[in-house]
Write a protein that holds these residues in place. Sequence first.
Motif, mmCIF file in Angstrom:
data_model
loop_
_atom_site.group_PDB
_atom_site.id
_atom_site.type_symbol
_atom_site.label_atom_id
_atom_site.label_comp_id
_atom_site.label_asym_id
_atom_site.label_seq_id
_atom_site.Cartn_x
_atom_site.Cartn_y
_atom_site.Cartn_z
ATOM 1 N N GLU A 15 0.943 -1.118 -0.049
ATOM 2 C CA GLU A 15 -0.060 -0.014 -0.025
ATOM 3 C C GLU A 15 0.939 1.180 -0.018
ATOM 4 O O GLU A 15 0.478 2.073 -0.758
ATOM 5 N N GLN A 16 1.801 1.199 0.816
ATOM 6 C CA GLN A 16 2.854 2.394 0.682
ATOM 7 C C GLN A 16 3.513 2.479 -0.595
ATOM 8 O O GLN A 16 3.799 3.637 -1.075
ATOM 9 N N ILE A 17 4.073 1.552 -1.077
ATOM 10 C CA ILE A 17 4.615 1.784 -2.346
ATOM 11 C C ILE A 17 3.794 2.138 -3.444
ATOM 12 O O ILE A 17 3.980 2.995 -4.242
ATOM 13 N N LEU A 18 2.429 1.763 -3.393
ATOM 14 C CA LEU A 18 1.416 2.110 -4.332
ATOM 15 C C LEU A 18 1.189 3.708 -4.212
ATOM 16 O O LEU A 18 0.889 4.487 -5.119
ATOM 17 N N THR A 19 0.973 4.046 -3.074
ATOM 18 C CA THR A 19 0.610 5.366 -2.476
ATOM 19 C C THR A 19 1.815 6.344 -2.984
ATOM 20 O O THR A 19 1.492 7.526 -3.654
ATOM 21 N N ASP A 20 2.887 6.084 -2.686
ATOM 22 C CA ASP A 20 4.086 6.955 -3.004
ATOM 23 C C ASP A 20 4.296 7.088 -4.679
ATOM 24 O O ASP A 20 4.553 7.996 -5.293
ATOM 25 N N VAL A 45 -6.270 3.073 -4.953
ATOM 26 C CA VAL A 45 -5.288 2.269 -4.417
ATOM 27 C C VAL A 45 -6.056 1.000 -3.932
ATOM 28 O O VAL A 45 -5.286 -0.164 -4.139
ATOM 29 N N LYS A 46 -7.261 1.024 -3.840
ATOM 30 C CA LYS A 46 -7.878 -0.313 -2.931
ATOM 31 C C LYS A 46 -8.071 -1.320 -4.173
ATOM 32 O O LYS A 46 -7.754 -2.628 -4.086
ATOM 33 N N LYS A 50 -5.950 -5.052 -4.611
ATOM 34 C CA LYS A 50 -6.738 -6.295 -4.760
ATOM 35 C C LYS A 50 -6.128 -7.012 -5.967
ATOM 36 O O LYS A 50 -5.571 -8.379 -5.790
ATOM 37 N N PHE A 51 -5.790 -6.330 -7.088
ATOM 38 C CA PHE A 51 -5.176 -7.056 -8.244
ATOM 39 C C PHE A 51 -3.619 -7.270 -7.936
ATOM 40 O O PHE A 51 -3.300 -8.533 -8.446
#
Length: 75
Positions: A15-20, A45-46, A50-51
């Motif tokens: 989640e942090q990777i994706l948010t950054d 992000v959600k 999931k994917f």
Amino acid sequence: MSVQKNNPLHGITLEQILTDLEAFYGWDYLGVTINIRCFKENPSVKSSLKFLRKTPWARTKVEGLYLKFQREING
């Protein structure tokens, strides 16, 4: 718990990777760079989490982009 000194992603959540990445590059760039639908159609992000949790090849690409991002911002 074992220490993973050779793993640059140790301790960083997906989640942090994706948010950054989204904050730095934006969804449009992510969708062009990594051709997956969750980055192109109604990205969030959600839905991306999931994917990515179900799709190892896509997660590997996202983690690789994150490592490149880290090199860019840290010089």
